[in-house]
Design an enzyme around this catalytic site. Structure first.
Site, short mmCIF file in Angstrom:
data_model
loop_
_atom_site.label_atom_id
_atom_site.label_comp_id
_atom_site.label_asym_id
_atom_site.label_seq_id
_atom_site.Cartn_x
_atom_site.Cartn_y
_atom_site.Cartn_z
N LEU A 47 1.19 -1.17 0.14
CA LEU A 47 -0.14 -0.02 -0.21
C LEU A 47 0.94 1.33 0.31
O LEU A 47 1.79 1.62 1.03
CB LEU A 47 -1.01 -0.29 1.28
CG LEU A 47 -2.06 1.53 1.07
CD1 LEU A 47 -3.82 0.34 2.12
CD2 LEU A 47 -1.92 2.13 1.76
N HIS A 100 7.77 1.39 11.55
CA HIS A 100 8.12 2.75 11.10
C HIS A 100 7.10 3.62 11.71
O HIS A 100 5.50 3.33 11.91
CB HIS A 100 8.34 2.85 9.91
CG HIS A 100 9.32 3.94 8.97
ND1 HIS A 100 8.31 4.67 8.73
CD2 HIS A 100 10.38 3.88 8.60
CE1 HIS A 100 9.37 5.90 8.37
NE2 HIS A 100 10.78 5.24 8.00
#
Length: 338
Positions: free
Chosen positions: A127, A231
């Site tokens: 994505l 992240h």
């Protein structure tokens, strides 16, 4: 809103390449490599062309498109059954407990074990949303459209589903986890290993990675602190996955240590709560904001729309009907936006 999700086409190669260059590294499913991306589009095209209702090792690539302008602003991917052509490796974080009677002490040691536990699951991944569009819920549209695609083609996907989140990447584009563990055995930095994996697959991991468990106490503090953390840009994605019913079960990515989330496919909230109804009318008089999908395989489209129930069908907003190119009596899948 005029954005919709559609099937990727061979002509999307340049769009994918431009987005891949913006990822900033650590994005295995979207490498900035034209040959690898073209191979993905070829594989996706073959999957869209096959109409057999059974699970196989396939990849579907979807694109986010502005229906009014034709601009492509995002992409996502679905893998129907991972680990069939090459082993699908993960690290599983576990604990070994040992007791010394003489010292009257119990020791608990965390270990990382190389595993293929998740082999055979389907996967949502790849994505990416253009930085200029990260507002208005388009990331949610990209993410959740994948579940409506699965619902519309349920027989093509495995019963377990996973999602890998990118792990911690430093300002120089390196991975503390890689540097502290795998990098010591492979003699290459994270960027090179990540690019090699994106274009050649995981087999080199099987060839070179030690098969015995790794005690985390032997890793650097930077490597240990990265285990299982997404992240910073992926924290919202992790919350979205948790809202769908995914859980972190101590599986982490072998490259950057990012968390792998898992669920039972039929228990994913968007899949379980999606409903199928014919359109009985099209107008602009309110309703519940929803994700609405129509079509199969390369004719699949998904967009936001206002939906309200009416007897055995639904009333759909005019804007959504125009974006999806649907008319009365067409049957659509829909699930509320939450």
């Amino acid at each position: 809103m005029t954005f919709r999700i559609r099937a990727a086409r061979a002509s999307d190669l340049q769009h994918l390449y431009e987005m891949a260059k913006l990822t900033g590294g650590g994005f295995t499913n979207l490498p900035p490599d034209r040959k690898a991306l073209a191979a993905k589009l070829d594989r996706s095209g073959a999957a869209f062309a096959r109409d057999e209702e059974l699970v196989s090792d396939e990849l579907f690539v979807l694109m986010l498109e502005n229906a009014a302008t034709g601009e492509v602003r995002g992409t996502c991917q679905l893998f129907t059954q991972v680990g069939q052509q090459h082993p699908f490796y993960s690290y599983r974080l576990g604990t070994l407990t040992q007791h010394s009677k003489e010292l009257e002490r119990t020791f608990r040691a965390e270990m990382l074990a190389l595993t293929t536990d998740l082999e055979g699951a389907c996967e949502v991944g790849g994505l990416f949303l253009h930085p200029g569009e990260r507002a208005g819920g388009l990331g949610l549209l990209l993410a959740r459209s994948r579940y409506l695609f699965i619902r519309a083609h349920r027989a093509r996907f495995a019963d377990r589903i996973l999602a890998e989140l990118r792990g911690i990447i430093d300002e120089a584009g390196g991975s503390p986890f890689w540097d502290g563990l795998a990098g010591r055995f492979f003699g290459m930095n994270f960027q090179d290993a990540d690019q090699f994996n994106a274009t050649n697959g995981h087999q080199f991991i099987a060839d070179l990675m030690p098969k015995h468990p790794i005690y985390t106490a032997m890793l650097s503090e930077a490597a240990r602190s990265a285990i299982g953390l997404p992240h910073p840009s992926g924290r919202a994605a992790m919350r979205m996955l948790e809202n769908e019913g995914f859980h972190y079960e101590n599986y982490v990515d072998i490259f950057d240590g990012g968390p792998t989330m898992t669920a039972r496919t039929d228990k994913v909230r968007s899949i379980a709560e999606a409903r199928e109804h014919p359109i009985v009318a099209i107008d602009g008089d309110g309703g519940t904001e929803s994700l609405v999908a129509v079509g199969r395989l390369d004719d699949f489209r998904c967009a936001f729309g206002m939906v309200r129930e009416a007897g055995d069908g639904i009333v759909l907003s005019r804007a959504c009907a125009d974006t999806l190119a649907v008319v009365e009596d067409d049957v659509v899948l829909h699930v509320p936006r939450w």
